[in-house]
Design a protein around this motif. Structure first.
Motif, short mmCIF file in Angstrom:
data_model
loop_
_atom_site.label_atom_id
_atom_site.label_comp_id
_atom_site.label_asym_id
_atom_site.label_seq_id
_atom_site.Cartn_x
_atom_site.Cartn_y
_atom_site.Cartn_z
N GLN A 586 -121.29 7.00 37.20
CA GLN A 586 -122.30 7.40 36.33
C GLN A 586 -121.88 6.83 34.99
OE1 GLN A 586 -124.97 9.75 36.94
NE2 GLN A 586 -124.40 9.69 38.95
N SER A 587 -123.33 6.60 34.13
CA SER A 587 -122.75 5.85 32.53
C SER A 587 -122.37 6.92 31.71
CB SER A 587 -124.35 5.53 32.19
OG SER A 587 -125.31 6.56 32.22
N ASP A 588 -122.38 8.13 32.05
CA ASP A 588 -121.95 9.23 31.04
C ASP A 588 -120.67 9.64 31.74
OD1 ASP A 588 -121.14 11.14 29.33
OD2 ASP A 588 -122.98 12.40 29.86
N PRO A 589 -119.43 9.22 30.92
CA PRO A 589 -118.08 9.51 31.40
C PRO A 589 -117.90 11.02 31.89
CG PRO A 589 -118.13 8.26 29.70
CD PRO A 589 -119.21 8.57 29.66
N GLY A 590 -118.74 12.05 31.17
CA GLY A 590 -118.79 13.38 31.31
C GLY A 590 -119.36 13.77 32.66
N GLU A 591 -120.20 13.13 33.23
CA GLU A 591 -120.89 13.49 34.58
C GLU A 591 -119.98 12.48 35.59
OE1 GLU A 591 -125.17 12.58 34.22
OE2 GLU A 591 -125.32 13.68 32.52
N ARG A 592 -119.21 11.90 35.32
CA ARG A 592 -118.30 11.03 36.20
C ARG A 592 -117.23 11.85 36.98
NH1 ARG A 592 -116.47 6.06 33.21
NH2 ARG A 592 -118.72 5.78 32.82
N LEU A 593 -116.99 11.32 38.18
CA LEU A 593 -115.80 12.19 38.85
C LEU A 593 -114.58 11.86 38.00
CD1 LEU A 593 -116.44 11.20 42.62
CD2 LEU A 593 -117.36 13.42 41.22
N LYS A 594 -113.67 13.03 37.97
CA LYS A 594 -112.30 12.66 37.73
C LYS A 594 -111.70 11.74 38.88
CE LYS A 594 -111.94 16.78 34.78
NZ LYS A 594 -111.23 18.07 34.61
N MET A 595 -110.49 11.27 38.45
CA MET A 595 -109.79 10.20 39.52
C MET A 595 -109.42 11.16 40.61
SD MET A 595 -108.89 7.20 40.74
CE MET A 595 -109.18 6.26 38.94
N LYS A 596 -108.83 12.01 40.30
CA LYS A 596 -108.32 13.28 41.19
C LYS A 596 -109.12 13.52 42.32
CE LYS A 596 -105.21 17.04 42.13
NZ LYS A 596 -104.46 18.26 41.41
N GLU A 597 -110.37 13.81 41.76
CA GLU A 597 -111.57 14.22 42.57
C GLU A 597 -112.07 13.19 43.44
OE1 GLU A 597 -116.01 16.57 41.89
OE2 GLU A 597 -115.09 16.01 40.45
N ALA A 598 -112.34 11.94 42.89
CA ALA A 598 -112.71 10.84 43.70
C ALA A 598 -111.68 10.58 44.78
CB ALA A 598 -112.75 9.78 42.65
N ILE A 599 -110.58 10.49 44.41
CA ILE A 599 -109.38 10.30 45.54
C ILE A 599 -109.36 11.37 46.57
CG2 ILE A 599 -107.33 10.27 46.26
CD1 ILE A 599 -106.66 9.17 43.14
N THR A 600 -109.63 12.76 46.31
CA THR A 600 -109.91 13.62 47.31
C THR A 600 -111.09 13.24 48.29
OG1 THR A 600 -108.61 15.22 46.03
CG2 THR A 600 -110.33 16.01 47.68
N ARG A 601 -112.39 13.07 47.74
CA ARG A 601 -113.44 12.92 48.56
C ARG A 601 -113.36 11.62 49.17
NH1 ARG A 601 -118.77 13.58 44.41
NH2 ARG A 601 -119.55 12.71 46.50
N ILE A 602 -112.77 10.63 48.63
CA ILE A 602 -112.61 9.34 49.90
C ILE A 602 -111.73 9.64 50.90
CG2 ILE A 602 -111.34 7.10 49.76
CD1 ILE A 602 -112.08 6.96 46.62
N GLU A 603 -110.67 10.44 50.61
CA GLU A 603 -109.62 10.97 51.87
C GLU A 603 -110.42 11.59 52.77
OE1 GLU A 603 -106.98 9.75 52.36
OE2 GLU A 603 -105.81 9.29 50.73
N GLU A 604 -111.64 12.23 52.30
CA GLU A 604 -112.45 13.15 53.36
C GLU A 604 -113.19 12.07 54.17
OE1 GLU A 604 -114.27 15.75 50.86
OE2 GLU A 604 -112.69 17.14 50.38
N VAL A 605 -113.42 10.97 53.88
CA VAL A 605 -114.54 10.24 54.51
C VAL A 605 -113.73 9.91 55.98
CG1 VAL A 605 -115.65 8.02 54.72
CG2 VAL A 605 -115.58 9.32 52.58
N ARG A 606 -114.38 9.84 57.20
CA ARG A 606 -114.02 9.54 58.41
C ARG A 606 -114.41 8.34 59.00
NH1 ARG A 606 -110.50 12.07 56.44
NH2 ARG A 606 -109.79 14.03 57.00
N VAL A 607 -113.87 7.61 59.72
CA VAL A 607 -114.36 6.28 60.30
C VAL A 607 -115.52 6.67 61.32
CG1 VAL A 607 -113.74 4.37 61.90
CG2 VAL A 607 -112.16 5.26 60.11
#
Length: 607
Positions: A586-607
């Motif tokens: 997202q171009s606006d940093p305020g609307e962008r994910l935080k790093m911790k949140e991004a990592i958590t969501r990535i870990e939730e993705v399954r093969v």
């Protein structure tokens, strides 16, 4: 022996330098041959390296031009293939969606090319049966949406590495040849082809053959009868067609190389009397068949008393898990130039112990004192994480520093995605790509703990700084350098400063690393080369805009890399990761994910 080594070193360095300058001249000649190039290729200018990141459509690996992606630029006119043939590292050539006309150019002179993409032009006429004989490295051929006619060249059936063939929307006639290769993608639709479809091609769906009224056999719902037989085309005699692009062309190449070597030797002997600077780090590109050991010299930093021979400071080990080595080991290593990046040049050094290392010569840290630099490097040396590359040693000098780390033979994620994938091509499937993304996320999570007080715990996160182990485990490199680099240089060299955060507001933060992570995610899922990696935004694909538009129009499945089309059962998971990448960019940093949140969501993705 020492004189021979010096001679050999100088000779190869001169050849490498001449080659780099030659690439620039060859590309400028190509530009001159094209219509509308002054506007479309305005960034192609003398005295600026084609691998600087500013040349539109030029793709490099290790400071060598490997691809030209000159698509959608409105180009026309003759293509100077001779200029292209002089770019020895060229592997991918794309002129998609331009306005070229006439017969297919003499691309058969580009013997090492792996991808030839000419879709959506106005090329016309037949293609000689033996045209592709000398292009034995070709993997992808896209000639669709032109006006080609005549029979499909028989030489296509003899390209052992061919994986993708797209000839749709032309005027090809005659039979469909029998392709013995294991093709992964084929489209012959909307031509004037006749006769039965070979059994080897029955695995493709009917859409690959529609629009050819006289074709029959599976997968079409039109059985063949006795009258449908059609003789397969035979090979024409290459000696009779006047091409002569086999052995004759090879001889010309050999002659040119011999001339270059002679010129380099003459240059060497005319300059050999010049005094050599004591302070040059020297390494040379070494061919795989060479058996000589090339001396690697590290600059001296200790002062010496009058009359005493100069002394050289040793390297400082900060991580001995791969063994302990010293200056003498490095000096005797067989060395290879890897290329020049924004922060300095890099060399591969293979030591006699069997350990291969990468030596980065950093010129942009010259305001850092030795004590501060030593403390920082020792902190780096204590890092232990499977997804973060830990330095092994360093060498300090006021003008420049050497940082030494273990060499990863598979190279970078950028190279695997966009360069010569080779055998790794088939291995870059969905599970592997998801493994890479998760490894990157875990490495970033570690860096955000280790360097939690930094504005940019990484700062230079891009696919070329993600190295891959033999089993595709990613390792982050070039991290946490911002405090060590002069601010003006950081703005020019670190990828974080190409983000909207800095371009629009002249600010960077930890969420800037999140944006960079999002670019890599979109790059991995779409397979596209991000235009964001270019400072001028020219060349590549604006992956952020492309994905954002696709999501808003509910057609995001269309932007997934076609190489993943066989993983249809995982499509939902791919889209899940694609949306994470979109939320990270997202171009606006305020609307962008935080790093911790991004990592958590990535870990939730399954093969």
């Amino acid at each position: 022996m020492a004189a021979v080594r010096v001679l050999f070193c100088f000779l190869l360095l001169v050849l490498f330098s001449l080659s780099s300058a030659s690439e620039t001249q060859s590309l400028l000649r190509l530009k001159q041959s094209l219509t509308n190039a002054d506007t479309a290729l305005s960034s192609w200018i003398p005295n600026v390296s084609p691998c600087s990141g500013t040349w539109t459509g030029v793709v490099c690996f290790n400071n060598v031009v490997t691809g030209l992606h000159l698509s959608h630029l409105g180009l026309s006119g003759p293509i100077d293939v001779q200029a292209l043939s002089e770019i020895q590292g060229l592997r991918t050539l794309s002129f998609v969606n331009n306005s070229f006309t006439g017969p297919i150019p003499e691309f058969h002179k580009l013997g090492a090319i792996k991808s030839l993409l000419l879709t959506q032009n106005q090329f016309s006429g037949p293609i000689h049966s033996d045209y592709f004989n000398s292009l034995n490295s070709l993997k992808k051929i896209w000639l669709s949406a032109n006006n080609f006619s005549g029979e499909i060249p028989h030489s296509l059936t003899e390209l052992d590495l061919l994986k993708e063939l797209h000839l749709e929307n032309n005027a090809f006639t005659g039979p469909v040849p029998n392709f013995p290769q294991d093709l992964k993608s084929l489209d012959l639709s909307n031509n004037n082809l006749q006769g039965p479809i070979p059994g080897s091609l029955a695995k493709f769906n009917a859409a690959s053959f529609v629009g050819n009224a006289a074709l029959c056999g599976k997968p079409l719902d039109k059985p063949c009868d006795a009258s449908s037989s059609y003789p397969l085309p035979g090979r024409a005699n290459a000696a009779e067609d006047g091409y002569g692009y086999g052995s004759g062309w090879a001889k010309k190449v050999i002659i040119v190389l011999l001339v270059a070597v002679v010129a380099a030797v003459l240059f060497l002997f005319t300059t050999s009397r010049r005094r050599r600077e004591d302070g040059d780090f020297r390494a040379v590109r070494r061919s795989s068949s060479a058996e000589e050991v090339v001396e690697v010299q590290v600059p001296s930093v200790r002062g010496e008393r009058k009359g005493e021979p100069p002394k050289r400071a040793d390297i400082v080990m900060v991580n001995d898990e791969r063994g302990v080595f010293g200056l003498q080991d490095l000096m005797k290593a067989a060395a290879e130039v890897l290329g020049n990046g924004g922060l300095g040049s890099a060399y591969k050094a293979a030591m006699t112990s069997g350990l291969c290392v990468v030596v980065k010569r950093m010129r942009e840290m010259n305001k850092i004192g030795k004590d501060v630099f030593d403390a920082e490097m020792r902190q780096f040396g204590r890092i232990r994480h499977r997804n973060v590359l830990t330095p092994l040693a360093y060498h300090y000098r006021r003008e420049e520093k050497l940082i030494i780390a273990e060499y990863m033979p598979k190279g970078s994620l950028f190279y695997v995605l966009h360069g010569d994938r080779g055998t790794s091509h088939s291995e870059l499937n969905w599970p592997t790509r998801l493994k890479i993304v998760k490894g990157i996320a875990r490495g970033l999570g570690f860096l955000y703990t280790e360097f939690s007080t930094y504005d940019l715990p990484h700062g230079n996160l891009k696919s070329s700084n993600v190295l891959l182990s033999e089993d595709y485990e990613p390792l982050l490199s070039d991290y946490a350098f911002q405090p060590l680099i002069n601010p003006s240089v950081a703005v020019q060299t670190l990828f974080a400063f190409k983000s909207p955060d800095y371009v629009q507001n002249q600010k960077v933060s930890q969420k800037t690393d999140v944006y960079c992570l999002g670019i890599i995610i979109l790059e991995i899922v779409t397979g596209k080369f991000p235009a964001q990696y270019h400072s001028n935004g020219k060349g590549g694909t604006d992956v952020v805009q492309m994905v954002s538009t696709a999501i808003s129009e509910n057609r995001e499945a269309e932007v997934i890399d076609p190489e993943l089309e066989n993983n249809t059962s995982s499509r939902k998971n791919m889209l899940q990761l694609l949306h994470i990448g979109a939320d990270c960019t997202q171009s606006d940093p305020g609307e962008r994910l935080k790093m911790k949140e991004a990592i958590t969501r990535i870990e939730e993705v399954r093969v």
